[in-house]
Design a protein around this motif. Structure first.
Motif, PDB file in Angstrom:
ATOM      1  N   SER A 328      -2.818  -8.331  -5.926  1.00 27.68           N
ATOM      2  CA  SER A 328      -1.740  -7.408  -6.289  1.00 27.68           C
ATOM      3  C   SER A 328      -2.030  -5.994  -5.775  1.00 27.68           C
ATOM      4  CB  SER A 328      -1.560  -7.391  -7.809  1.00 27.68           C
ATOM      5  OG  SER A 328      -0.608  -6.424  -8.199  1.00 27.68           O
ATOM      6  N   GLU A 329      -3.273  -5.528  -5.980  1.00 27.72           N
ATOM      7  CA  GLU A 329      -3.661  -4.184  -5.540  1.00 27.72           C
ATOM      8  C   GLU A 329      -3.593  -4.067  -4.019  1.00 27.72           C
ATOM      9  OE1 GLU A 329      -4.031  -1.671  -7.299  1.00 27.72           O
ATOM     10  OE2 GLU A 329      -4.843  -2.126  -9.261  1.00 27.72           O
ATOM     11  N   ILE A 330      -4.071  -5.085  -3.326  1.00 24.70           N
ATOM     12  CA  ILE A 330      -4.062  -5.052  -1.862  1.00 24.70           C
ATOM     13  C   ILE A 330      -2.635  -5.041  -1.338  1.00 24.70           C
ATOM     14  CG2 ILE A 330      -4.652  -6.374   0.220  1.00 24.70           C
ATOM     15  CD1 ILE A 330      -7.146  -7.357  -1.301  1.00 24.70           C
ATOM     16  N   SER A 331      -1.768  -5.824  -1.974  1.00 27.38           N
ATOM     17  CA  SER A 331      -0.347  -5.851  -1.570  1.00 27.38           C
ATOM     18  C   SER A 331       0.276  -4.470  -1.700  1.00 27.38           C
ATOM     19  CB  SER A 331       0.396  -6.871  -2.432  1.00 27.38           C
ATOM     20  OG  SER A 331       1.767  -6.890  -2.098  1.00 27.38           O
ATOM     21  N   ASN A 332      -0.048  -3.750  -2.781  1.00 24.09           N
ATOM     22  CA  ASN A 332       0.500  -2.408  -2.988  1.00 24.09           C
ATOM     23  C   ASN A 332       0.003  -1.427  -1.929  1.00 24.09           C
ATOM     24  OD1 ASN A 332       1.916  -3.225  -5.261  1.00 24.09           O
ATOM     25  ND2 ASN A 332       0.254  -2.667  -6.676  1.00 24.09           N
ATOM     26  N   THR A 333      -1.288  -1.497  -1.595  1.00 28.15           N
ATOM     27  CA  THR A 333      -1.836  -0.574  -0.582  1.00 28.15           C
ATOM     28  C   THR A 333      -1.255  -0.865   0.789  1.00 28.15           C
ATOM     29  OG1 THR A 333      -3.759  -2.042  -0.315  1.00 28.15           O
ATOM     30  CG2 THR A 333      -4.002  -0.182  -1.811  1.00 28.15           C
ATOM     31  N   LYS A 334      -0.993  -2.128   1.099  1.00 35.67           N
ATOM     32  CA  LYS A 334      -0.380  -2.483   2.387  1.00 35.67           C
ATOM     33  C   LYS A 334       1.027  -1.884   2.496  1.00 35.67           C
ATOM     34  CE  LYS A 334      -0.654  -6.778   3.649  1.00 35.67           C
ATOM     35  NZ  LYS A 334      -0.580  -8.241   3.468  1.00 35.67           N
ATOM     36  N   LYS A 335       1.747  -1.882   1.385  1.00 35.31           N
ATOM     37  CA  LYS A 335       3.088  -1.288   1.381  1.00 35.31           C
ATOM     38  C   LYS A 335       3.020   0.210   1.636  1.00 35.31           C
ATOM     39  CE  LYS A 335       5.224  -4.687  -1.710  1.00 35.31           C
ATOM     40  NZ  LYS A 335       5.797  -4.918  -3.071  1.00 35.31           N
ATOM     41  N   VAL A 336       2.014   0.868   1.042  1.00 33.37           N
ATOM     42  CA  VAL A 336       1.833   2.309   1.250  1.00 33.37           C
ATOM     43  C   VAL A 336       1.576   2.596   2.723  1.00 33.37           C
ATOM     44  CG1 VAL A 336       0.360   4.294   0.751  1.00 33.37           C
ATOM     45  CG2 VAL A 336       1.022   2.745  -1.090  1.00 33.37           C
ATOM     46  N   LEU A 337       0.718   1.790   3.337  1.00 34.03           N
ATOM     47  CA  LEU A 337       0.415   1.980   4.763  1.00 34.03           C
ATOM     48  C   LEU A 337       1.648   1.720   5.622  1.00 34.03           C
ATOM     49  CD1 LEU A 337      -3.101   0.277   5.064  1.00 34.03           C
ATOM     50  CD2 LEU A 337      -2.586   2.708   5.316  1.00 34.03           C
ATOM     51  N   GLU A 338       2.417   0.693   5.249  1.00 31.89           N
ATOM     52  CA  GLU A 338       3.624   0.374   6.008  1.00 31.89           C
ATOM     53  C   GLU A 338       4.630   1.509   5.940  1.00 31.89           C
ATOM     54  OE1 GLU A 338       7.067  -3.129   6.151  1.00 31.89           O
ATOM     55  OE2 GLU A 338       5.327  -3.316   4.822  1.00 31.89           O
ATOM     56  N   ASN A 339       4.792   2.104   4.760  1.00 33.72           N
ATOM     57  CA  ASN A 339       5.704   3.240   4.605  1.00 33.72           C
ATOM     58  C   ASN A 339       5.245   4.431   5.433  1.00 33.72           C
ATOM     59  OD1 ASN A 339       7.298   1.788   2.818  1.00 33.72           O
ATOM     60  ND2 ASN A 339       6.234   2.562   0.994  1.00 33.72           N
ATOM     61  N   ALA A 340       3.906   4.615   5.498  1.00 34.20           N
ATOM     62  CA  ALA A 340       3.371   5.753   6.256  1.00 34.20           C
ATOM     63  C   ALA A 340       3.656   5.611   7.742  1.00 34.20           C
ATOM     64  CB  ALA A 340       1.873   5.877   6.017  1.00 34.20           C
ATOM     65  N   THR A 341       3.592   4.396   8.260  1.00 33.99           N
ATOM     66  CA  THR A 341       3.832   4.183   9.691  1.00 33.99           C
ATOM     67  C   THR A 341       5.288   4.448  10.072  1.00 33.99           C
ATOM     68  OG1 THR A 341       4.283   1.814   9.312  1.00 33.99           O
ATOM     69  CG2 THR A 341       2.013   2.449   9.835  1.00 33.99           C
ATOM     70  N   GLN A 342       6.184   4.426   9.076  1.00 26.40           N
ATOM     71  CA  GLN A 342       7.603   4.607   9.360  1.00 26.40           C
ATOM     72  C   GLN A 342       8.051   6.065   9.257  1.00 26.40           C
ATOM     73  OE1 GLN A 342       9.506   1.959   6.603  1.00 26.40           O
ATOM     74  NE2 GLN A 342       8.850   0.094   7.686  1.00 26.40           N
ATOM     75  N   THR A 343       7.093   6.950   8.884  1.00 22.80           N
ATOM     76  CA  THR A 343       7.428   8.375   8.803  1.00 22.80           C
ATOM     77  C   THR A 343       7.055   9.065  10.105  1.00 22.80           C
ATOM     78  OG1 THR A 343       5.276   9.001   7.893  1.00 22.80           O
ATOM     79  CG2 THR A 343       6.997   8.360   6.327  1.00 22.80           C
ATOM     80  N   ALA A 344       7.661  10.192  10.344  1.00 25.68           N
ATOM     81  CA  ALA A 344       7.393  10.919  11.589  1.00 25.68           C
ATOM     82  C   ALA A 344       5.994  11.501  11.602  1.00 25.68           C
ATOM     83  CB  ALA A 344       8.429  12.039  11.757  1.00 25.68           C
ATOM     84  N   THR A 345       5.476  11.908  10.443  1.00 26.77           N
ATOM     85  CA  THR A 345       4.166  12.558  10.372  1.00 26.77           C
ATOM     86  C   THR A 345       3.022  11.569  10.168  1.00 26.77           C
ATOM     87  OG1 THR A 345       4.453  12.876   7.990  1.00 26.77           O
ATOM     88  CG2 THR A 345       5.149  14.677   9.453  1.00 26.77           C
TER      89      THR A 345
END
Length: 570
Positions: A328-345
């Protein structure tokens, strides 16, 4: 599967709940007694519970667990209210731990659908040691009939009666130096090499026809598989090798007639067991299997080590629960990383929270025994913490963290499926890392000198082997020069005692081995000289990061040179 490993689940299922409840209740009674050590009623209730456990295990024929419970009962009966001292506290600690192991073993049996009583040997022996009883060998639960193990033919090496005891004393000293290194778990590979050399010499002196020759040969094969299969260095194996030393002492004390004595059956059985346990498949091990009549073995040393560690870790239920939390924890961190890759910064909104989540994952990994995965993630966390100080995070950095999490997710998924028995199988060895640390501590110049000296000794050994086959002096024409080069290295390292030995070795080569008319006893002289060279090899390999070396082994070399007529003090 061995028939003795099969589990009667019908019997186990009928009594399991009652058995586990009795184990847990007895453990609580012991805890109550430990809290108030004058509470004789709690102690007696604990002992009564153990008696009930013994009865149940006898009923369902769980031999190993039953023997553990019987040893536990005998040890618990020795506990008296109001006791004090380290031995008393140790007794309470071991008894408490055995309750835990017993419950875990039953869980293990249900999970793997087989009994492996050998896993309980260390705990049985811990209880026996508390009562001053002799330890059981590793082969205690393994039954097989040993026919005579006939060693292969070997060219007999004659030793004069006058020199027999002094030769045996040198051979035993060589064995003891290796044994001491093995017991201390220092330079294990070369410690075993020294013991093997001693047993090979004994086999050659005795010849293959003597009764004790089977012991020398089996001991040599066992030591060989210890190294080739990287078998664990454990207390029972140290004791076994010590028993071989006592047999060598008998030969040294009695004389050559002692070679006719029959080897101890228990010693032969244990050596055969360890050879088969190794899982090695060589001509030698095939010969042993054929003699013992056991063509297959239900487990190996590596599998037992993993399963034994599993008994000491968290339960299967705990591992499974923690695995779900990790996923569960790993799934949440992967989502955070995925969201970061979709931002301009390419930035993570809550870097502190993200870092804390990674730390939580690393801690849980350590709890379930995945220390290497935990360590890998902690290294990654150090880099993530620096992201707040940088101008931004690159896509490559995000990808690197994502790849680490994918690896850990895969490991956790496998862990959840494997459960208790295989928890330790995901542990990554630290040997390479430890070697690197040790190498870095040794000064580069000194390390190069030691390596060059080791290469010189290896070259000398190869030359002597070639010479022993043909007695062609062309093979050894240059080894005096090589030995002098090694001697120069020892002088540079300020190892004067070793340098003096090497000087005499060089003289022996020039005056004896290179003589146009070699002595009649050249074969015996070569064997003794080989002992000297191997002792120097062991000495070099024993070098620590601070260049401390095992000086004890040099005594073997000095006595060997004295036997060759080239004493160091002359």
């Amino acid at each position: 599967m061995n028939s003795m490993d099969a589990v009667n689940f019908q019997s186990l299922n009928m009594v399991r709940e009652e058995l586990v409840a009795t184990i847990e209740q007895s453990a609580r009674h012991l805890e109550n007694f430990v809290t108030a050590q004058d509470d004789g009623e709690s102690l007696q209730a604990c002992i009564d519970g153990i008696q009930q456990i013994v009865g149940i295990l006898r009923l369902i024929q769980f031999r190993g667990a039953c023997q553990l419970a019987e040893e536990l009962l005998a040890t618990a009966n020795d506990i008296v209210p109001g006791g004090t001292g380290k031995q008393y506290e140790r007794r309470l600690e071991v008894v408490s731990n055995v309750f835990f192991v017993m419950a875990r073993y039953l869980e293990y049996v249900q999970q793997t659908e087989r009994k492996v009583p050998v896993l309980l040997i260390p705990w049985i022996n811990s209880l026996r040691k508390l009562r001053g009883e002799p330890a059981y060998p590793e082969s205690h639960f393994f039954n097989f009939n040993i026919s005579t193990v006939v060693p292969p033919e070997v060219e007999k090496l004659s030793v004069d009666s006058a020199n027999f005891k002094s030769t045996l004393r040198r051979i035993r000293q060589m064995y003891q130096v290796g044994l001491l290194g093995y017991i201390r778990e220092r330079n294990t590979k070369n410690s075993i090499a020294l013991m093997r050399r001693a047993l090979i010499r004994l086999h050659k002196i005795a010849g293959s026809a003597k009764s004790l020759s089977s012991l020398w040969w089996l001991g040599n094969v066992a030591l060989e598989v210890f190294i080739s299969e990287k078998m664990e260095v454990i207390e029972s194996r140290k004791l076994l090798l010590g028993r071989i030393d006592r047999v060598i002492k008998q030969v040294q004390d009695v004389g050559e007639s002692a070679f006719d004595a029959a080897p101890p059956k228990s010693l032969i059985k244990e050596l055969v067991y360890l050879i088969m346990l190794s899982g090695a498949d060589t001509e030698k091990t095939k010969r042993v299997r054929q003699a013992s009549g056991v063509t297959s073995f239900p487990y190996t040393d590596k599998s037992l080590a993993s399963e034994r560690d599993g008994l000491n870790g968290p339960s299967a239920h705990t591992v499974s629960s923690l695995a779900k939390v990790l996923q569960s924890e790993i799934s949440n961190t992967k989502k955070v990383l995925e969201n970061a890759t979709q931002t301009a910064t390419q930035e993570i909104d809550d870097l502190a929270g993200f870092t804390q989540t990674l730390k939580n994952i690393a801690e849980i990994l350590a709890v379930v025994g995945l220390n290497s995965a935990s360590g890998t993630l902690k290294e990654e966390i150090k880099r993530v913490e620096k992201w707040g100080d940088d101008d931004g995070v690159t896509p490559a950095e995000l990808t690197q963290v994502a790849n680490t999490l994918l690896f850990i997710e895969s490991t956790v998924s496998s862990l959840d499926k494997a459960g208790l028995a295989d928890t330790q199988s995901f542990e990554i060895t630290q040997e390479a890392r430890n070697d690197a640390v040790a190498s870095s501590e040794l000064a580069i110049a000194q390390k190069i000198v030691v390596e060059e000296c080791e290469a010189g000794i290896s070259l000398t050994k190869r030359a002597l082997n070639s010479f022993s086959d043909s007695y062609d002096t062309g093979h050894i024409r240059n080894i005096a020069k090589t030995l002098n080069t090694v001697r120069g290295g020892m002088i540079m390292l300020k190892k004067d005692r070793a340098a003096n030995i090497l000087k005499k070795c060089s003289v022996f080569v020039e005056e004896v081995l290179l003589d146009k008319e070699p002595p009649a006893a050249i074969k015996e002289l070569l064997e003794t000289f080989a002992d000297v060279v191997i002792s120097i090899e062991y000495y070099l390999d024993s070098a620590t990061s601070t260049l401390q070396m095992d000086e004890n082994v040099l005594k073997i070399a000095e006595e060997g040179l004295e036997a060759l007529g080239h004493a160091v003090n002359e």
